[in-house]
Design a protein around this motif. Structure first.
Motif, PDB file in Angstrom:
ATOM      1  N   LEU A 150      -2.608 -13.072  17.099  1.00  0.00           N
ATOM      2  CA  LEU A 150      -2.615 -12.275  15.870  1.00  0.00           C
ATOM      3  C   LEU A 150      -3.839 -11.361  15.810  1.00  0.00           C
ATOM      4  O   LEU A 150      -3.763 -10.223  15.346  1.00  0.00           O
ATOM      5  N   LYS A 151      -4.974 -11.841  16.292  1.00  0.00           N
ATOM      6  CA  LYS A 151      -6.187 -11.005  16.325  1.00  0.00           C
ATOM      7  C   LYS A 151      -6.036  -9.902  17.363  1.00  0.00           C
ATOM      8  O   LYS A 151      -6.372  -8.742  17.108  1.00  0.00           O
ATOM      9  N   GLN A 152      -5.532 -10.237  18.540  1.00  0.00           N
ATOM     10  CA  GLN A 152      -5.342  -9.271  19.620  1.00  0.00           C
ATOM     11  C   GLN A 152      -4.402  -8.136  19.197  1.00  0.00           C
ATOM     12  O   GLN A 152      -4.626  -6.978  19.529  1.00  0.00           O
ATOM     13  N   GLU A 153      -3.365  -8.477  18.436  1.00  0.00           N
ATOM     14  CA  GLU A 153      -2.391  -7.481  17.999  1.00  0.00           C
ATOM     15  C   GLU A 153      -2.815  -6.755  16.720  1.00  0.00           C
ATOM     16  O   GLU A 153      -2.107  -5.866  16.265  1.00  0.00           O
ATOM     17  N   GLY A 154      -3.939  -7.149  16.114  1.00  0.00           N
ATOM     18  CA  GLY A 154      -4.461  -6.440  14.949  1.00  0.00           C
ATOM     19  C   GLY A 154      -3.905  -6.899  13.614  1.00  0.00           C
ATOM     20  O   GLY A 154      -4.058  -6.202  12.615  1.00  0.00           O
ATOM     21  N   PHE A 155      -3.286  -8.067  13.565  1.00  0.00           N
ATOM     22  CA  PHE A 155      -2.739  -8.571  12.312  1.00  0.00           C
ATOM     23  C   PHE A 155      -3.777  -9.289  11.460  1.00  0.00           C
ATOM     24  O   PHE A 155      -3.642  -9.356  10.249  1.00  0.00           O
ATOM     25  N   ILE A 156      -4.805  -9.870  12.094  1.00  0.00           N
ATOM     26  CA  ILE A 156      -5.888 -10.525  11.356  1.00  0.00           C
ATOM     27  C   ILE A 156      -7.216  -9.965  11.851  1.00  0.00           C
ATOM     28  O   ILE A 156      -7.299  -9.410  12.956  1.00  0.00           O
ATOM     29  N   ASN A 157      -8.266 -10.114  11.038  1.00  0.00           N
ATOM     30  CA  ASN A 157      -9.586  -9.645  11.445  1.00  0.00           C
ATOM     31  C   ASN A 157     -10.231 -10.565  12.462  1.00  0.00           C
ATOM     32  O   ASN A 157     -10.730 -10.110  13.485  1.00  0.00           O
ATOM     33  N   ASP A 158     -10.264 -11.862  12.157  1.00  0.00           N
ATOM     34  CA  ASP A 158     -10.964 -12.789  13.028  1.00  0.00           C
ATOM     35  C   ASP A 158     -10.486 -14.210  12.760  1.00  0.00           C
ATOM     36  O   ASP A 158      -9.821 -14.466  11.752  1.00  0.00           O
ATOM     37  N   PHE A 159     -10.838 -15.108  13.658  1.00  0.00           N
ATOM     38  CA  PHE A 159     -10.600 -16.533  13.449  1.00  0.00           C
ATOM     39  C   PHE A 159     -11.750 -17.302  14.069  1.00  0.00           C
ATOM     40  O   PHE A 159     -12.388 -16.831  15.011  1.00  0.00           O
ATOM     41  N   GLN A 160     -12.029 -18.464  13.498  1.00  0.00           N
ATOM     42  CA  GLN A 160     -13.097 -19.326  13.998  1.00  0.00           C
ATOM     43  C   GLN A 160     -12.591 -20.760  14.031  1.00  0.00           C
ATOM     44  O   GLN A 160     -11.850 -21.180  13.146  1.00  0.00           O
ATOM     45  N   VAL A 161     -13.046 -21.481  15.040  1.00  0.00           N
ATOM     46  CA  VAL A 161     -12.739 -22.898  15.141  1.00  0.00           C
ATOM     47  C   VAL A 161     -14.044 -23.653  14.962  1.00  0.00           C
ATOM     48  O   VAL A 161     -14.993 -23.434  15.709  1.00  0.00           O
TER      49      VAL A 161
END
Length: 132
Positions: free
Chosen positions: A40-51
């Motif tokens: 989703l981040k790679q395709e531009g649907f979300i800004n970022d994610f963190q684990v």
């Protein structure tokens, strides 16, 4: 009680947070959820994610993306394969989402990837969801 479909829970949380206008959301982490968030981040649907780690399985925090008028970038998200009804596709039968404007996410033998990557590598797999 154990959850029967954690990926559907993730997609529902993303859909609900976007409709409510939240900036971010949290959920329990897993490898497939982290792979989905990376796509989703790679395709531009979300800004970022963190684990982040905790005493159990970890927390996945997703930061949603909105445009200038505060419209969400994920207008639709649909689970295709479920525990009760698995949907598998060959590389030449992978559907195009919204005539190529959306993305289909597949779980393959080489990991979670987009429909475009699977077509290029000529790999089929389980059709997890569609995002547009």
């Amino acid at each position: 009680m154990a959850m029967s479909d954690p990926l559907a829970d993730m997609l529902t949380r993303i859909r609900n947070a976007g409709m409510a206008g939240h900036d971010s959301l949290e959920m329990p982490n897993s490898k497939i959820k982290a792979g989905m968030a990376a796509i989703l981040k790679q395709e531009g649907f979300i800004n970022d994610f963190q684990v982040s780690e905790d005493s159990k399985q970890g927390i996945l925090k997703i930061t949603l993306r909105y445009d200038d008028r505060r419209e969400r970038t994920i207008t639709g998200i649909r689970r295709r394969s479920s525990p009760g009804r698995r949907v598998y596709v060959k590389h030449d039968r992978i559907p195009k989402v919204m005539s190529g404007l959306g993305v289909a996410v597949l779980s393959t033998s080489k990991g979670v990837m987009t429909d475009k990557q699977a077509r290029e590598q000529k790999i089929g797999g389980e059709l997890l969801c569609e995002v547009w």
